[in-house]
Design an enzyme around this catalytic site. Sequence first.
Site, PDB file in Angstrom:
ATOM      1  CG  ASP A   1      33.615  45.843  32.500  1.00 18.72           C
ATOM      2  OD1 ASP A   1      33.590  46.993  32.024  1.00 18.72           O
ATOM      3  OD2 ASP A   1      34.671  45.283  32.861  1.00 18.72           O
TER       4      ASP A   1
ATOM      5  CG  ASP B   1      36.163  48.496  33.833  1.00 21.36           C
ATOM      6  OD1 ASP B   1      35.527  49.052  32.913  1.00 21.36           O
ATOM      7  OD2 ASP B   1      37.068  47.660  33.621  1.00 21.36           O
TER       8      ASP B   1
ATOM      9  CG  ASP C   1      32.799  50.105  30.756  1.00 16.79           C
ATOM     10  OD1 ASP C   1      32.272  50.071  31.889  1.00 16.79           O
ATOM     11  OD2 ASP C   1      33.935  49.658  30.532  1.00 16.79           O
TER      12      ASP C   1
ATOM     13  CB  SER D   1      35.404  46.202  28.743  1.00 13.13           C
ATOM     14  OG  SER D   1      35.479  47.474  29.316  1.00 13.13           O
TER      15      SER D   1
END
Length: 453
Positions: free
Chosen positions: A246, A248, A244, A105
């Site tokens: 990834d 999400d 960010d 993340s």
Amino acid sequence: MKRRKYFGTDGIRGKVGSMPITPDFILKLGWAAGKVLSRFSGGRSNYIIIGKDTRISGYMLESALESGLAAAGLSAALTGPMPTPAIAYLTRTFRAEAGIVISASHNPFYDNGIKFFSIKGTKLDNEVEHSIEIELEKCLTCVDPKELGKASRIVDAAGRYIEFCKGTFPAHLSLRKLKIIVDCANGATYHIAPSVFRELGANVTTIACRPNGVNINKECGTTDIRQLRAHVLAKKADLGIAYDGDGDRVIMVDHFGNKVDGDQMLYIIAREKLHCKQLTGGIVGTLMSNMGLVLALKQLNIPFIRSNVGDRCVLAMLKKQGWNIGGENSGHIVLLDKTTTGDGIIVALQVLSAMVNNCVSLHELCNDVSLLPQILVNVYCSSIKSPLESDLVRKETKAVEQELSEQGRVLLRQSGTEPYIRIMVEGNCCYGKILYLANRIASVIRSEIKSIQ
């Protein structure tokens, strides 16, 4: 239920090369997960979708996972770099056995992690994660050579997901008049987010869209919006959007360079749903949600409930209440009427649709939600014994709470994904005082960490 050994609040995460993020452990994790996930889903499809972000270690861990799954008799369908919510979407549309994302993340490149999605595109239940940990204690046994899994590639994964995202934006609206700066954190959204906004008509300028394996989240993305703010002001853009590593999470910047966080976006989306008569129930926030959000929603008679920190807790509360909208001030927002997990691109599209539909700027959309000054201080803590149990820490925390009276609050917690103690102080007073109070508690915690190490 027994305390989990490897799984945290968002899968398994750590520094690459140290347990549990080592090639041998990840191989066995692939095997154990393959055995358990087949059992829970009834072996319907016999393959698992694997996606990753742009970290250099992703290649190594992808190969290890693939080998472990093959040994368990499951095939792997690889997508290459893709946002976490894209894997959730693809898993359910392909009816795959499960989905796996290799990502840490918003963490630096030297960290990585593994998170799983069920056949429905949702995070795994605690029961399934516990079963995987039990399987990990067993000796790895390979299936018969005739039953070994194979590997393939989903060549149109990006195109499928781009179309899905665009489909969540109202068909009668367009982004044609908007000038947007998009910061992809040199992460998994680099080849997705710009295309989504451009295809909907926006004039898009990108930054941090050239991943090299080691620059993910480096001085960019949701955790560092200085570059985005500077570009928005220099280019005289309507707004900026940061993701960010990834994809999400999302944070936005208005045309004045002001940060628009998850709490403000929750308010914008909730108010728009209310005006369009599409709001089901209320809003779920977390213990970190700003009191300003609570007060603004109260003005609209929209119910608000706090869950514990983490999207898993937000989702559980949404299910319990039968509501659709929830999230965190970090920009991790869940819209269950659109998808099954937090999706930064889809969240941004809902905010943009509110702008276009009402012919107002992002800054104007935030006018009715006044956030109280809030500080989050992170204190590094690798100690097994928590300093939060200390009498001195409790005493200092109580003293700060008394100083704030009923005009503020203090929240101390251990991060579920990183070795940090999070200190949140919020109050209806000047920013300088809030910072001073937070640092007072941080100083005591640092002293306690030294004494127990």
